[in-house]
Structures are given as C-alpha cells and as structure tokens.
Write a protein that holds these residues in place. Sequence first.
Motif, PDB file in Angstrom:
ATOM      1  N   PHE A  53       2.661   2.650   4.229  1.00 19.99           N
ATOM      2  CA  PHE A  53       4.035   2.460   3.252  1.00 19.99           C
ATOM      3  C   PHE A  53       4.476   4.633   3.711  1.00 19.99           C
ATOM      4  O   PHE A  53       4.798   4.806   5.113  1.00 19.99           O
ATOM      5  CB  PHE A  53       4.688   3.024   2.339  1.00 19.99           C
ATOM      6  N   ALA A  54       3.456   5.103   3.521  1.00 16.22           N
ATOM      7  CA  ALA A  54       3.158   6.453   4.127  1.00 16.22           C
ATOM      8  C   ALA A  54       3.218   7.072   5.498  1.00 16.22           C
ATOM      9  O   ALA A  54       3.805   8.014   5.682  1.00 16.22           O
ATOM     10  CB  ALA A  54       2.506   7.846   2.899  1.00 16.22           C
ATOM     11  N   LYS A  55       2.740   6.357   5.622  1.00 20.50           N
ATOM     12  CA  LYS A  55       2.517   7.259   7.037  1.00 20.50           C
ATOM     13  C   LYS A  55       3.573   6.521   8.000  1.00 20.50           C
ATOM     14  O   LYS A  55       3.374   6.908   9.273  1.00 20.50           O
ATOM     15  CB  LYS A  55       1.258   6.479   7.608  1.00 20.50           C
ATOM     16  N   LEU A  56       4.131   4.969   7.642  1.00 18.89           N
ATOM     17  CA  LEU A  56       4.729   4.508   8.675  1.00 18.89           C
ATOM     18  C   LEU A  56       6.443   5.231   8.318  1.00 18.89           C
ATOM     19  O   LEU A  56       7.023   4.913   9.680  1.00 18.89           O
ATOM     20  CB  LEU A  56       5.035   2.777   8.839  1.00 18.89           C
ATOM     21  N   GLN A  57       6.521   5.151   7.108  1.00 14.18           N
ATOM     22  CA  GLN A  57       8.374   6.088   7.073  1.00 14.18           C
ATOM     23  C   GLN A  57       8.555   6.752   7.864  1.00 14.18           C
ATOM     24  O   GLN A  57       9.711   6.515   8.245  1.00 14.18           O
ATOM     25  CB  GLN A  57       8.093   6.130   5.490  1.00 14.18           C
ATOM     26  N   PRO A  58       8.084   7.787   7.860  1.00 14.87           N
ATOM     27  CA  PRO A  58       8.601   9.028   9.097  1.00 14.87           C
ATOM     28  C   PRO A  58       9.130   8.387  10.147  1.00 14.87           C
ATOM     29  O   PRO A  58      10.107   9.101  10.752  1.00 14.87           O
ATOM     30  CB  PRO A  58       7.481   9.823   9.297  1.00 14.87           C
ATOM     31  N   LYS A  59       8.528   7.130  10.885  1.00 14.55           N
ATOM     32  CA  LYS A  59       8.774   6.923  12.177  1.00 14.55           C
ATOM     33  C   LYS A  59       9.752   5.746  12.346  1.00 14.55           C
ATOM     34  O   LYS A  59      10.526   5.345  12.863  1.00 14.55           O
ATOM     35  CB  LYS A  59       7.398   6.235  12.950  1.00 14.55           C
ATOM     36  N   TYR A  60       9.759   5.182  10.765  1.00 12.23           N
ATOM     37  CA  TYR A  60      10.091   3.758  10.628  1.00 12.23           C
ATOM     38  C   TYR A  60      10.988   3.369   9.843  1.00 12.23           C
ATOM     39  O   TYR A  60      11.341   2.373   9.652  1.00 12.23           O
ATOM     40  CB  TYR A  60       9.520   2.624  10.744  1.00 12.23           C
ATOM     41  N   GLY A  61      10.864   4.138   8.861  1.00 14.80           N
ATOM     42  CA  GLY A  61      12.271   4.063   7.564  1.00 14.80           C
ATOM     43  C   GLY A  61      13.227   4.090   8.151  1.00 14.80           C
ATOM     44  O   GLY A  61      13.969   2.877   6.537  1.00 14.80           O
ATOM     45  N   ALA A  98      -7.587   0.005   8.330  1.00 18.26           N
ATOM     46  CA  ALA A  98      -8.881   0.829   8.504  1.00 18.26           C
ATOM     47  C   ALA A  98      -8.438   1.057   6.846  1.00 18.26           C
ATOM     48  O   ALA A  98     -10.089   1.244   6.441  1.00 18.26           O
ATOM     49  CB  ALA A  98      -8.230   1.810   9.072  1.00 18.26           C
ATOM     50  N   GLY A  99      -7.816   0.771   5.432  1.00 17.97           N
ATOM     51  CA  GLY A  99      -8.428   0.610   4.794  1.00 17.97           C
ATOM     52  C   GLY A  99      -8.497  -0.489   4.644  1.00 17.97           C
ATOM     53  O   GLY A  99      -9.227  -0.754   3.189  1.00 17.97           O
ATOM     54  N   ALA A 100      -8.560  -1.487   4.782  1.00 19.27           N
ATOM     55  CA  ALA A 100      -9.701  -3.397   4.123  1.00 19.27           C
ATOM     56  C   ALA A 100     -10.772  -3.013   4.295  1.00 19.27           C
ATOM     57  O   ALA A 100     -11.570  -2.796   3.619  1.00 19.27           O
ATOM     58  CB  ALA A 100      -8.872  -3.715   4.383  1.00 19.27           C
ATOM     59  N   ASP A 101     -11.069  -2.610   5.438  1.00 14.96           N
ATOM     60  CA  ASP A 101     -12.251  -1.621   5.951  1.00 14.96           C
ATOM     61  C   ASP A 101     -13.244  -1.281   5.369  1.00 14.96           C
ATOM     62  O   ASP A 101     -14.240  -0.895   5.004  1.00 14.96           O
ATOM     63  CB  ASP A 101     -12.272  -1.525   7.528  1.00 14.96           C
ATOM     64  N   ALA A 102     -12.388   0.036   5.110  1.00 11.00           N
ATOM     65  CA  ALA A 102     -12.896   1.200   3.412  1.00 11.00           C
ATOM     66  C   ALA A 102     -13.537   0.693   1.921  1.00 11.00           C
ATOM     67  O   ALA A 102     -13.961   1.314   1.395  1.00 11.00           O
ATOM     68  CB  ALA A 102     -12.195   2.285   4.174  1.00 11.00           C
ATOM     69  N   GLY A 103     -12.427  -0.524   2.200  1.00 11.73           N
ATOM     70  CA  GLY A 103     -13.180  -1.208   0.993  1.00 11.73           C
ATOM     71  C   GLY A 103     -11.663  -0.568  -0.149  1.00 11.73           C
ATOM     72  O   GLY A 103     -11.734  -1.494  -1.423  1.00 11.73           O
ATOM     73  N   ARG A 104     -10.514  -0.548   0.393  1.00 16.69           N
ATOM     74  CA  ARG A 104      -9.635  -0.116  -1.170  1.00 16.69           C
ATOM     75  C   ARG A 104      -9.598  -1.416  -1.035  1.00 16.69           C
ATOM     76  O   ARG A 104      -8.982  -2.661  -0.487  1.00 16.69           O
ATOM     77  CB  ARG A 104      -8.645   1.034  -0.231  1.00 16.69           C
ATOM     78  N   ASP A 105      -8.173  -1.761  -1.983  1.00 15.52           N
ATOM     79  CA  ASP A 105      -7.613  -2.513  -2.377  1.00 15.52           C
ATOM     80  C   ASP A 105      -5.863  -2.406  -1.876  1.00 15.52           C
ATOM     81  O   ASP A 105      -5.575  -1.786  -1.396  1.00 15.52           O
ATOM     82  CB  ASP A 105      -7.419  -2.403  -4.302  1.00 15.52           C
ATOM     83  N   LEU A 106      -5.543  -3.482  -2.247  1.00 14.01           N
ATOM     84  CA  LEU A 106      -3.885  -3.659  -1.979  1.00 14.01           C
ATOM     85  C   LEU A 106      -3.106  -2.482  -1.690  1.00 14.01           C
ATOM     86  O   LEU A 106      -1.722  -2.328  -1.122  1.00 14.01           O
ATOM     87  CB  LEU A 106      -3.824  -5.340  -2.336  1.00 14.01           C
ATOM     88  N   ARG A 107      -3.048  -2.180  -3.171  1.00 15.86           N
ATOM     89  CA  ARG A 107      -2.019  -1.107  -3.395  1.00 15.86           C
ATOM     90  C   ARG A 107      -2.206  -0.265  -2.740  1.00 15.86           C
ATOM     91  O   ARG A 107      -1.209   0.927  -2.890  1.00 15.86           O
ATOM     92  CB  ARG A 107      -2.466  -1.327  -5.088  1.00 15.86           C
ATOM     93  N   GLN A 108      -3.728   0.398  -3.224  1.00 16.34           N
ATOM     94  CA  GLN A 108      -4.011   1.969  -1.931  1.00 16.34           C
ATOM     95  C   GLN A 108      -3.362   1.847  -0.911  1.00 16.34           C
ATOM     96  O   GLN A 108      -2.963   2.605  -0.407  1.00 16.34           O
ATOM     97  CB  GLN A 108      -5.803   2.531  -2.233  1.00 16.34           C
ATOM     98  N   VAL A 109      -4.275   0.360  -0.040  1.00 18.34           N
ATOM     99  CA  VAL A 109      -3.460   0.218   1.331  1.00 18.34           C
ATOM    100  C   VAL A 109      -1.696   0.073   1.600  1.00 18.34           C
ATOM    101  O   VAL A 109      -1.846   1.019   2.760  1.00 18.34           O
ATOM    102  CB  VAL A 109      -3.779  -0.580   2.230  1.00 18.34           C
ATOM    103  N   TYR A 110      -1.542  -0.161   0.388  1.00 19.51           N
ATOM    104  CA  TYR A 110      -0.032  -0.201   0.978  1.00 19.51           C
ATOM    105  C   TYR A 110       0.937   1.238   0.701  1.00 19.51           C
ATOM    106  O   TYR A 110       1.020   1.383   1.770  1.00 19.51           O
ATOM    107  CB  TYR A 110       1.292  -0.948  -0.241  1.00 19.51           C
ATOM    108  N   GLU A 111       0.124   2.014  -0.005  1.00 17.04           N
ATOM    109  CA  GLU A 111       0.345   3.088  -0.186  1.00 17.04           C
ATOM    110  C   GLU A 111       0.274   4.346   1.022  1.00 17.04           C
ATOM    111  O   GLU A 111       1.226   4.911   1.424  1.00 17.04           O
ATOM    112  CB  GLU A 111       0.056   3.716  -1.936  1.00 17.04           C
ATOM    113  N   GLU A 112      -0.901   4.075   1.217  1.00 20.40           N
ATOM    114  CA  GLU A 112      -1.026   4.724   2.582  1.00 20.40           C
ATOM    115  C   GLU A 112      -0.744   4.302   4.081  1.00 20.40           C
ATOM    116  O   GLU A 112       0.379   5.099   4.263  1.00 20.40           O
ATOM    117  CB  GLU A 112      -2.470   4.265   2.763  1.00 20.40           C
TER     118      GLU A 112
END
Length: 318
Positions: free
Chosen positions: A267-275, A251-265
Amino acid sequence: MSKKAFASAADLEEKRVTFEQLSEHAWAYTAEGDPNTGVIIGDDAVLVADTQATPAMAADVIRRIREVTDKPIKYVVLTHYHAVRVLGASAYQPQQIIASQDTYDLIVERGEQDKASEIGRFPRLFRNVETVPPGLTWPTITFTGKMTLWLGKLEVQLLQLGRGHTKGDTVVWLPQERTLLSGDLVEFDATPYAGDAYFQDWPQTLDNIAKLNPQALVPGRGPALRGEAQVQKGLEVTRAFISDLWACVKAGADAGRDLRQVYEETFAKLQPKYGHWVIFNHCMPFDVTRAYDEATQYPDPRIWTAERDRQMWEALEG
C-alpha cells in the motif's frame, strides 16, 4: 493506518453519466469510474456488453440507447461473472445472453457467494437491488476461445485473449472499426480490482489486446479511450499497476513476511503513484490478498464470501 470504512460502504456520491459514440457502430456508457457498459448498434440489432448491477440501473442504459436507435436489443454479452456486471441483464429482455464457458463455470461455482459479497461491498452500485430477479443471471450461449456474431453486415468477435481479471474474461472486438470493449481487463484512472485475478497471466493478456491494435476502447471503468495513443496509455497503466503490485507482494511473500506486513508495504509503495485512482482504497486489500495467495499456495482464486470479505478487511484494516 487509520481504520477505513468497509470496502465502498461510504461511497454514496452519484456519478455523472456520459453516453458517447466511439466509432460508426460502438457507443460507451461511462460514469466517472463506476462500471461501464459498451453498446454495439448493428444493422438489425443491438448488443450490450456488461449490464450494470441492477435492472433499475440498466434502465438508464436502455433509455440512452433508445435515444439513438429503436433496433431490438438482441444480445447481452457478459465479459466476466461479477455481479456488478451481470445482475442488470433481465432489464434488456435479450434473445441471448452470451459468455465464455469459463465464465459459465465460475457462475456455477461461485455465483451465489459473489452476489452476496458484492452487494455488501458496493451498496450504491446495487441501487434498487430488489429489482434483481431471484437466482443468478445465466448465459444462454457459451463459447470457448472465439465466437463471431453478424449484426447484418457488421462483424462482432467475442474473444478470450487470456486470463487476467478472471479466468473467463471476454473482449468484444469490431475488426472493421478497430474498436474494443475490454471489460475489466483494462481500466483507466481507476484501480483494477484483482481479487479474482491471475497476476502472472494478466500482462500477457494485455499484450494480446495490444496486438489487435485497437483505435478505440471502452475500459471496464474510467473514460472511453480514443485513438491509438490513448488506448496504448490505458493498456500501459493497467499493466504497470498489475506488475508493480505483483512484484511487491511476491518479494514480501518470498521473504516470509505475513499478509498484513506485505499489505502495508505494498500500500505504502503503490499509494504515491496510484492512490488518486478511483476505488484505490477499496481494491487494495482484495488485490494484495489475491496476489499473496497466488505467490504462496493458491494458483486459482479462492471464493469471496460476505464473511470472508469482512474477515480480510478486519485483518488488514482493523
């Protein structure tokens, strides 16, 4: 984000090892989220799947095998090419080292770079790295799709059920006992490393494992799984992580966001469930980078080198 120590460089705590029998002929060597080894003790010989990272560490596996059998260790199976799984092979002095042809091809293409990269990432796992013989660990037999071994009357199937963790993934299947050694296709309470993965293929490969209906399973990391419900859970949580990460990165790549932005998003999304899973912080930069590559312009994984590891880490965690 605060700057994290590179990969698992700060991970120095020793893990407690468990060696337990899963079915009549299958044993699991597990170590609290460190790489596992599966052991099959047949009528006339022993098969070891995934060797540990160095001969010095493999010596502990051999010691435990020798507590339960004196049969010769005839076969070593490499479920895939990663150094942490293969560089201990020489300690077993096996008659044959078996891998898929795809795994062999990956060793040819990227074995040296992978070795340097992994030793840099995981200093603790490569304890006594000087005991690794020069050069790479080479299979002596390769197969494509399926190979059957007979350890006396015990049938052992080596199966390629699809790409996932790597393109060469092999599982070891005991049809008579419904017991599976999955390599890193399945993890439990441990974060899947997906830096060399095929995100779009991996869920289907897990479905193909589920169709075998295993009653016991040795995952690549984490405790051995016993009974249909536990095995199902292992497959489900691995599939959920891979699918969640891929969906977020795509979703982040399709929206044209760069790797660092996609990584931070991501990480924040998965951390509560898998951290809370083992090596979550270690794996996420590699996993997101590979998923972003697959979602943009690299259908096949790029080669990780020690230098590329550091550059990626600095870009995402610096």
